[in-house]
Write a protein that holds these residues in place. Structure first.
Motif, short mmCIF file in Angstrom:
data_model
loop_
_atom_site.label_atom_id
_atom_site.label_comp_id
_atom_site.label_asym_id
_atom_site.label_seq_id
_atom_site.Cartn_x
_atom_site.Cartn_y
_atom_site.Cartn_z
N TYR A 100 -5.80 1.34 -5.57
CA TYR A 100 -4.49 0.91 -6.05
C TYR A 100 -4.24 1.51 -7.44
O TYR A 100 -5.14 1.50 -8.29
CB TYR A 100 -4.41 -0.62 -6.14
N THR A 160 -11.17 0.08 -5.11
CA THR A 160 -10.48 0.09 -6.41
C THR A 160 -11.37 -0.50 -7.49
O THR A 160 -11.37 -0.03 -8.64
CB THR A 160 -9.15 -0.68 -6.33
N TYR A 209 -0.77 2.37 -3.44
CA TYR A 209 -2.11 2.80 -3.03
C TYR A 209 -2.09 4.29 -2.76
O TYR A 209 -1.15 4.82 -2.16
CB TYR A 209 -2.54 2.04 -1.78
N GLU A 245 0.83 -1.21 0.00
CA GLU A 245 0.00 0.00 0.00
C GLU A 245 0.86 1.26 0.00
O GLU A 245 0.50 2.27 -0.61
CB GLU A 245 -0.94 0.00 1.21
N ARG A 276 -10.08 -1.58 0.57
CA ARG A 276 -9.22 -0.98 -0.46
C ARG A 276 -9.43 -1.67 -1.81
O ARG A 276 -9.42 -1.01 -2.86
CB ARG A 276 -7.75 -1.07 -0.04
#
Length: 775
Positions: free
Chosen positions: A474, A529, A458, A454, A525
Motif C-alpha cells: 500500500y 507492506t 496498492y 487496492e 498485502r
C-alpha cells in the motif's frame, strides 16, 4: 525610576515552547494552564488553552560575586507526588546552591503560585516575559506600589509575592530587560518603572530566601492584582490541599493496565496530560499541544495550541478506553458545536471555534461519526443533536470522498489509505442516524469504496517491492486522478518542491485499514507492506525502533541539527511506533516492546514528543538519538496512542474497532450493489453484471452510447441522497456490449470531453518500472 531605556520595541518575540518537561492545570474554576521546560516556567495560557499569555518566567540566583542563569545551567530534577497529581517540584542544584520551586495553579482563581526556597549565598531573581494577546508586540509594562504589571487592551497580569520584591524594573527585550542588566552588571541595577507598547520584560529579586510568588491574569490590571493578592491571602497550604484533593479524586479512580512500573506510570501520566489539555472555558476542546514546534525560531500565532478534530477525537477514544466517558462526551459535544454548515470541520481552530487553517481533511469529518458510534456501542444515550451532526457529516463525505484535499499529514490531495479507511468505517457506522434511503446509499457507497481500496492505494511489481522481496504494498497516497492517480507524482512538502512517484512513497497510514476492521492483519498485502515499511521507515534508536512518517519527509530538523524552517528532514515519530504496535497486536503478537520504546522516548517529566532525534548526537543543539527533538511536546496524539495501545494489549483489540464495521468487513470484502463513476474516481472497466451509477454534485443530462457511440440516448440525472445526482446503467443495458461511451450536459453547456468504460474486459496488472525522485 524612569521610562525603560532605549525606548524601542526590541527584538521580535519568539515562543520557547517546544522543550517541555511538564504541563499542569487545576480542575476547578481556574482558566489557567502552565508549561514547564528547562527548569523554568514556559507559557502560561489564559483564559483558554488556545491563548498563551506568557513566553516564560525564568529563575536566576544572584550572589555577591556571580549570578546563575538556571535555564542555561540545567542541573535540575523534577518530582511530583503521583503520576496523576500534576503538582510539580523543580529542584535546581549546584556546588553551593539549591533552589526548590513548587508550581501550583490555583483551582479557584486565574493565578499561578510558585513556592520557592533558596539554599546558599544567593537571592532569587525572576524575569517574566509577557506575551499578552498571544504576541510579544504592543505590551506595556510598569511598576506600581512594589508590584509589576503588564497589559494590553484585552488583558493584564500582575506579578507579586508574599515577601518584599526588590530591584523592580521593566524594560524592552534585548535592550533594557533584566537579563541585559545581569549580563552587563552581574546584578539587577536597572530601575525603569515603565515600558510602553513593545516586547517587554519584568524583573525583580525576592528579599527573603523562601516565599510565594503570585502571577495573576485578568481583563484589567486591578483585577489581576485582586486575584493574585487574594490567592496569597487564602494561603498556599489551603490552595495546595484543594488542588491535590481535586486531582486525587479524579486520578484515584483510573484503572489502567500496569504490566510494569514504567509503563503504568506513563499511562497515568498520559491520561493526566489529556485531562490537562481540556479547555475550561470551552469544555471538550482539546488543543493538540500546549507548545509550538521549534518555538525558539517562530512567532506563529497558532502553534499547536489549536484543536485538530482528528487529534481531539483520537484523544476521546483514549479517554473512552480509560473509562473516562464523560470527558469523551464533552469532546463530541464541542465538535458538534463547531461543525460547519456543509457537514465538515475546519482543519484546525481555536477552542472558541474560530478556524485557523481552513483546509479540508476528510478523515476529520469521519472521526466524529466513529466517536458517536463508539459511544452508542458501549450503551451511551445519544446527545441531543447527534443525529443531525452525523447526517451532515455523512453528506459531506458522500459528496466529496473518497479523495481529500489534504491527507492526515496536511500536505497532499488524493486518496490516502488512512483517510479512506476512516471514511468507509464512518459510512458503515452511521446507519442508526440515517433514514432508510440514506442508510442504504451510505452502506453501498462504503462497500464500493472498500472494494476499490487496492485499485487506488496498492501497487505491485515495483522496484521497491522487488527489493523487499514482496509482491506489492500500500502506498501513502494516490494523487488526484487528473494528476495520474497511483501512477502519478506526489509533491514532497518541505523539500524545496521535489517530487516523488506515488508508487515509491510508503507510510504507516495503511495500518488503519486493519485498525478499523477493513482488512485482516494476516492479509498478504498487509504483511508485505509491513515488510516494506519496516525496511524503509523504521529507525533504530537507543530508545528502540521508531518510525518516520514517510520516506523523504521534510518536516524535522536538518541533518546538522538546524531547526525546521519550512524545509528540513523528517524525523521519527513515537506515535507511529504505537501504530506499528497495534498492527502487531492485531496479528497476535505482544506489543509490549513498542510500548517500552514509546515510554523511553518521553521527556524527564514523562511527556511524549511529536518527534525524536534519529541521527548521531549533536550535544551543542541538545539533540540525542531516541530523545525528544525540537518538535511539539507534549503531543496529545502521542499520549493517546500510548494509552490506547496499552489498553488494547489488555483487551485484545483496538478501541477504535467498531462491532458494526468488524461484522460487515471482518470475514470478506463484500461486493457493492453499485459501482460509482465520479470525476475523481472514474471506472476504467466494469465487470459484466455490475450496475454502474454515474454521479455528480450537480444536476446533469447524460448522453450515452455503446461501442463507439451507437444507440445514443439522453438520460436525465435523478436526485440521490445527500445532494448528489446520478444516472444508473443497469446490467441488462451493457449485456453483449464491449464499452460504454458518455458525456454530460449541465444546463445548456456540454462538459467538453467524452468518457469510456470498458465492459467485462479484464484490466491488465499495473506494472511500474520507475523508482526515482524528480525535481
Amino acid at each position: 525610576m524612569g521610562e525603560a531605556a532605549f525606548g524601542a520595541p526590541g527584538i521580535a518575540p519568539t515562543w520557547a515552547s517546544s522543550d517541555k518537561d511538564f504541563v499542569t492545570s487545576a480542575l476547578g474554576n481556574s482558566r489557567l494552564w502552565v508549561t514547564i521546560g528547562h527548569g523554568i516556567i514556559n507559557e502560561v495560557y489564559w483564559p483558554s488553552t488556545g491563548r498563551p499569555q506568557i513566553r516564560d518566567l525564568s529563575f536566576y540566583l544572584i550572589g555577591d560575586s556571580r549570578w546563575i542563569d538556571l535555564k542555561r545551567v540545567r542541573q535540575y530534577e523534577l518530582s511530583k507526588p503521583k503520576p496523576y497529581l500534576p503538582l510539580l517540584t523543580i529542584a535546581h542544584t549546584g556546588d553551593d546552591y539549591r533552589l526548590t520551586v513548587e508550581v501550583l495553579p490555583d483551582p479557584l482563581r486565574d493565578v499561578l503560585l510558585l513556592r520557592y526556597e533558596v539554599e546558599g549565598p544567593y537571592r532569587l531573581g525572576i524575569i517574566a516575559a509577557p506575551h499578552l494577546g498571544t504576541s510579544g508586540y504592543d505590551n506595556t509594562a510598569w511598576i506600581e506600589d512594589g508590584e509589576a504589571y503588564a497589559a494590553i487592551d484585552i488583558g493584564a497580569m500582575c506579578l507579586t509575592a508574599d515577601v518584599r520584591m526588590d530591584d523592580l524594573s521593566v524594560g524592552y527585550v534585548g535592550a533594557s530587560d533584566g537579563w541585559q542588566d545581569l549580563a552587563r552588571n552581574g546584578r539587577f541595577t536597572f530601575n525603569f518603572d515603565r515600558a510602553e507598547s513593545g516586547n517587554v520584560a519584568l524583573s525583580a529579586s525576592l528579599a527573603d530566601r523562601q516565599g510565594v510568588i503570585a502571577l495573576g491574569l485578568a481583563p484589567q490590571a486591578k483585577s489581576a492584582r485582586t486575584l493574585a493578592r487574594s490567592a496569597l491571602a487564602a494561603g498556599y497550604a489551603t490552595i495546595r490541599e484543594g488542588f491535590l484533593d481535586e486531582w486525587e479524586a479524579w486520578g484515584s479512580k483510573l484503572t489502567l493496565p500496569s504490566p510494569e512500573p514504567g509503563l503504568a506510570s506513563e499511562a497515568l501520566m498520559s491520561a493526566t496530560v489529556l485531562k490537562c489539555h481540556e479547555d475550561r472555558m470551552y469544555a471538550g476542546a482539546l488543543v493538540a499541544s500546549m507548545s509550538t514546534p521549534w518555538g525558539n525560531q517562530t512567532n506563529t500565532l497558532g502553534g499547536y495550541h489549536l484543536v485538530w478534530p482528528r487529534d481531539a477525537t483520537l484523544a476521546a477514544f483514549a479517554l473512552l478506553a480509560a473509562n473516562e466517558i464523560a470527558d469523551a462526551r464533552h469532546i463530541l459535544a464541542h465538535m458538534m458545536a463547531v461543525q460547519l454548515p456543509d457537514g465538515h470541520w475546519p482543519q484546525n481552530y481555536f477552542p472558541s471555534g474560530q478556524p485557523f487553517w481552513t483546509g479540508i481533511q476528510l478523515d476529520e469529518t469521519g472521526f466524529p461519526i466513529l466517536l458517536a458510534a463508539k459511544l452508542r456501542e458501549i450503551g451511551e444515550d445519544d446527545a441531543p443533536g447527534v443525529r443531525e451532526m452525523v447526517r451532515a457529516a455523512v453528506g459531506s463525505i458522500a459528496r466529496h470522498g473518497p479523495s481529500s484535499d489534504q491527507d492526515r499529514w496536511e500536505e497532499n490531495p488524493g486518496i490516502s489509505a488512512f483517510t479512506v479507511a476512516v471514511v468507509i468505517a464512518a459510512l458503515a457506522a452511521a446507519g442508526p442516524w440515517l433514514d432508510d434511503g440514506e442508510r442504504d446509499y451510505a452502506l453501498d457507497l462504503a462497500d464500493d469504496w472498500n472494494e476499490r481500496i487496492e485499485q487506488w492505494c496498492y501497487v505491485a511489481d515495483t522496484p521497491m517491492a522487488k527489493q523487499a522481496g514482496v509482491a506489492g504494498y500500500y502506498v501513502r497516497i494516490a494523487p488526484p486522478e487528473k494528476d495520474g492517480g497511483v501512477t502519478g507524482n506526489v509533491l514532497l512538502r518541505n523539500r524545496n518542491g521535489q517530487m516523488i512517484e506515488a508508487s515509491c512513497l510508503v507510510a504507516l497510514d495503511f495500518s488503519w485499514l486493519v485498525r478499523l476492521g477493513l482488512r485482516k492483519a494476516d492479509d498478504p498485502r498487509v504483511q508485505d507492506t509491513i515488510k516494506v515499511v519496516d525496511s524503509v521507515l523504521r529507525v533504530e534508536t537507543p530508545s528502540g525502533a521508531v518510525y518516520r512518517r514517510y520516506n523523504d519527509d521534510g518536516y524535522g530538523e536538518y541533518d546538522d541539527g538546524r531547526a525546521y524552517d519550512g524545509n528540513g528532514v523528517g524525523r521519527a515519530w513515537p506515535l507511529l511506533t504505537g501504530e506499528r504496535g497495534h498492527l502487531a497486536l492485531q496479528a497476535g503478537e505482544d506489543p509490549i516492546e513498542y510500548l517500552r520504546t514509546m515510554h523511553r522516548c518521553a521527556s524527564p517529566g514523562g511527556l511524549l514528543p511529536e518527534q525524536v532525534w534519529d541521527a548521531e548526537a549533536i550535544p551543542e543543539r541538545e539533540l540525542f538519538p531516541g530523545r525528544p527533538s525540537g518538535s511539539a511536546m507534549p503531543l496529545i496524539w502521542s499520549h493517546s496512542e500510548f494509552l490506547k495501545l496499552l489498553i488494547a494489549r489488555d483487551r485484545g483489540q483496538p478501541v477504535e474497532l467498531l462491532d458494526v464495521v468488524r461484522k460487515r468487513y471482518g470475514k470478506r470484502v463484500p461486493k457493492a450493489k453499485r459501482t460509482r463513476w465520479r470525476n475523481e474516481t472514474p471506472i476504467a472497466t466494469l465487470a459484466a453484471g455490475r450496475t454502474l451509477v454515474i454521479e455528480d454534485r450537480h444536476p446533469f443530462t447524460l448522453r450515452v452510447g455503446w461501442d463507439g457511440w451507437q444507440s445514443m440516448e439522453d438520460l436525465p440525472a435523478e436526485p440521490l441522497p445527500f445532494g448528489l445526482w446520478g444516472v444508473t446503467i443497469a446490467p441488462d443495458s451493457s449485456k453483449g456490449r464491449s464499452e460504454l461511451n458518455f458525456t454530460r450536459r449541465y444546463g445548456e453547456d456540454w462538459e467538453g470531453r467524452d468518457h469510456t468504460v470498458a465492459i467485462a474486459a479484464k484490466p491488465k496488472p499495473q506494472i511500474l518500472h520507475h523508482h526515482k525522485r524528480t525535481t
